[in-house]
Design an enzyme around this catalytic site. Sequence first.
Site, PDB file in Angstrom:
ATOM      1  N   LYS A   1     -12.488  -2.013   6.050  1.00 47.81           N
ATOM      2  CA  LYS A   1     -11.769  -3.006   6.840  1.00 47.81           C
ATOM      3  C   LYS A   1     -12.349  -3.060   8.257  1.00 47.81           C
ATOM      4  O   LYS A   1     -12.722  -4.096   8.742  1.00 47.81           O
ATOM      5  CB  LYS A   1     -10.274  -2.683   6.902  1.00 47.81           C
TER       6      LYS A   1
ATOM      7  N   TRP B   1       0.812  -1.223   0.000  1.00 51.71           N
ATOM      8  CA  TRP B   1       0.000   0.000   0.000  1.00 51.71           C
ATOM      9  C   TRP B   1       0.841   1.267   0.000  1.00 51.71           C
ATOM     10  O   TRP B   1       0.526   2.226  -0.710  1.00 51.71           O
ATOM     11  CB  TRP B   1      -1.013  -0.009   1.143  1.00 51.71           C
TER      12      TRP B   1
ATOM     13  N   ASP C   1      -1.691   6.302   6.617  1.00 52.76           N
ATOM     14  CA  ASP C   1      -2.753   5.455   6.071  1.00 52.76           C
ATOM     15  C   ASP C   1      -3.068   4.414   7.142  1.00 52.76           C
ATOM     16  O   ASP C   1      -2.274   3.516   7.399  1.00 52.76           O
ATOM     17  CB  ASP C   1      -2.270   4.796   4.773  1.00 52.76           C
TER      18      ASP C   1
HETATM   19  C1  LIG Z   1      -7.307  -1.788   1.609  1.00 50.88           C
HETATM   20  C2  LIG Z   1      -6.274  -0.754   1.777  1.00 50.88           C
HETATM   21  C3  LIG Z   1      -6.172   0.350   0.914  1.00 50.88           C
HETATM   22  C4  LIG Z   1      -7.007   0.517  -0.329  1.00 50.88           C
HETATM   23  O1  LIG Z   1      -8.337   0.739  -0.100  1.00 50.88           O
HETATM   24  P1  LIG Z   1      -9.325   1.037  -1.314  1.00 50.88           P
HETATM   25  O2  LIG Z   1     -10.534   1.500  -0.575  1.00 50.88           O
HETATM   26  O3  LIG Z   1      -9.536  -0.248  -2.043  1.00 50.88           O
HETATM   27  O4  LIG Z   1      -8.738   2.081  -2.165  1.00 50.88           O
HETATM   28  C5  LIG Z   1      -5.206   1.305   1.182  1.00 50.88           C
HETATM   29  N1  LIG Z   1      -4.380   1.199   2.235  1.00 50.88           N
HETATM   30  C6  LIG Z   1      -4.448   0.144   3.086  1.00 50.88           C
HETATM   31  C7  LIG Z   1      -3.511   0.088   4.250  1.00 50.88           C
HETATM   32  C8  LIG Z   1      -5.391  -0.858   2.885  1.00 50.88           C
HETATM   33  O5  LIG Z   1      -5.457  -1.888   3.731  1.00 50.88           O
END
Ligand SMILES: *Cc1c(COP(=O)(O)O)cnc(C)c1O
Length: 359
Positions: free
Chosen positions: A194, A101, A170
């Site tokens: 998530k 990511w 993030d």
């Molecule tokens: C799942 C995830 C993303 C991407 O999320 P999207 O909503 O599919 O763009 C970005 N960063 C992390 C750490 C993730 O687990």
Amino acid sequence: MIYNFNAGPAMQPKAVMLETQAELLDWHGCGKSVMEISHHSDEFSTIAQDAEQRLRLLLDIPSDYAVLFLAGGASIQFSMIPLNLCANHDDQADYLHTGAWSGKAITEAKRYIRVNTAMSAKNSEFSTLPDHTRWQLTDNARYLYYTTNETVQGIQFNSIPQSTVPLVADMTSSILSEHLDIKRYGVIFAGVQKNIAPAGMTIAIISPDCLDCAMAITPHWFHYQSQYQAHSMLNTPPTFNWYMAGLMFKWVEDEGGIAVMEQRCIRKSTSIYEVIDNSNGFYINRIDPTYRSKLNVVFHLKTTKLQDTFIQEATNADLHGLKGHKLMGGIRASMYNAMPEEGAQQLCNFMRDFAQRYG
Ligand SMILES: *Cc1c(COP(=O)(O)O)cnc(C)c1O
């Protein structure tokens, strides 16, 4: 009962699903579903403010920080961050490359600004995190960017990086799983699928000094300050996700708050790492124990040809969603707040039994 170990979209707490179901056709006697009412209505204002208030209390967010509820996935922030935190294309930012990511965030940021990869864990195939004394930070960076928990590799920071510039995190796969010192951050963002709500929305928590920059080319609807002024309603926000996020925040409160989530998270992941470590090499986790993820336990079987059997038998035992990310192969058990501790226990029992039968 099926335990769903999907990485995201992920399992939701049963109580939240039942509450959503009970209110689906008629929200609090208004005669309409939340999905049918205007984002400008009094009803939705109540829902929106209530959700924000609950999140502010749960995470102890300072009142001068903005909390935005934005349409779209977390990846959109890979562009919004450089666009909103830099003034022009010559500006530079430091990034920590710790897995899939952060790698994508770096690639995207390079389209707008100069990116300095201050640390890369690539040499170890993202199995450990080089110490901060080895990072190559730049003096004039606009911000320092990192991914608290790399969902694909299953590697997680265990402390907040020291930074003299705004820290951007993030937290898509770790938000609500541990106590946060919000004041240490410039921007925190998290896609909700998530650990918060159904896919389609991202929450951003932004310090006042990160609201006032932005490049001139920043699309109006991507502009933090404009969204902040409009209470995240510059255009139609993802109203139903916002509503369900509020139910999730209430559920976390009812369960005892972030501290309780954190303890459960540690117990769930520790129990599985213990099975791996005590399996005489039948199961292998290659992450430096200091940085093992508390949310996504990524491992493989020494005998790789047994992996399909493992996944098939696990599914038959009501343990779903264990297939690893396509980049990694193997097995991944994602356990966010909605995963009951019994789910982790059942997986441990299954793993021990499987190792005994095939080891
Ligand atoms: C799942 C995830 C993303 C991407 O999320 P999207 O909503 O599919 O763009 C970005 N960063 C992390 C750490 C993730 O687990």
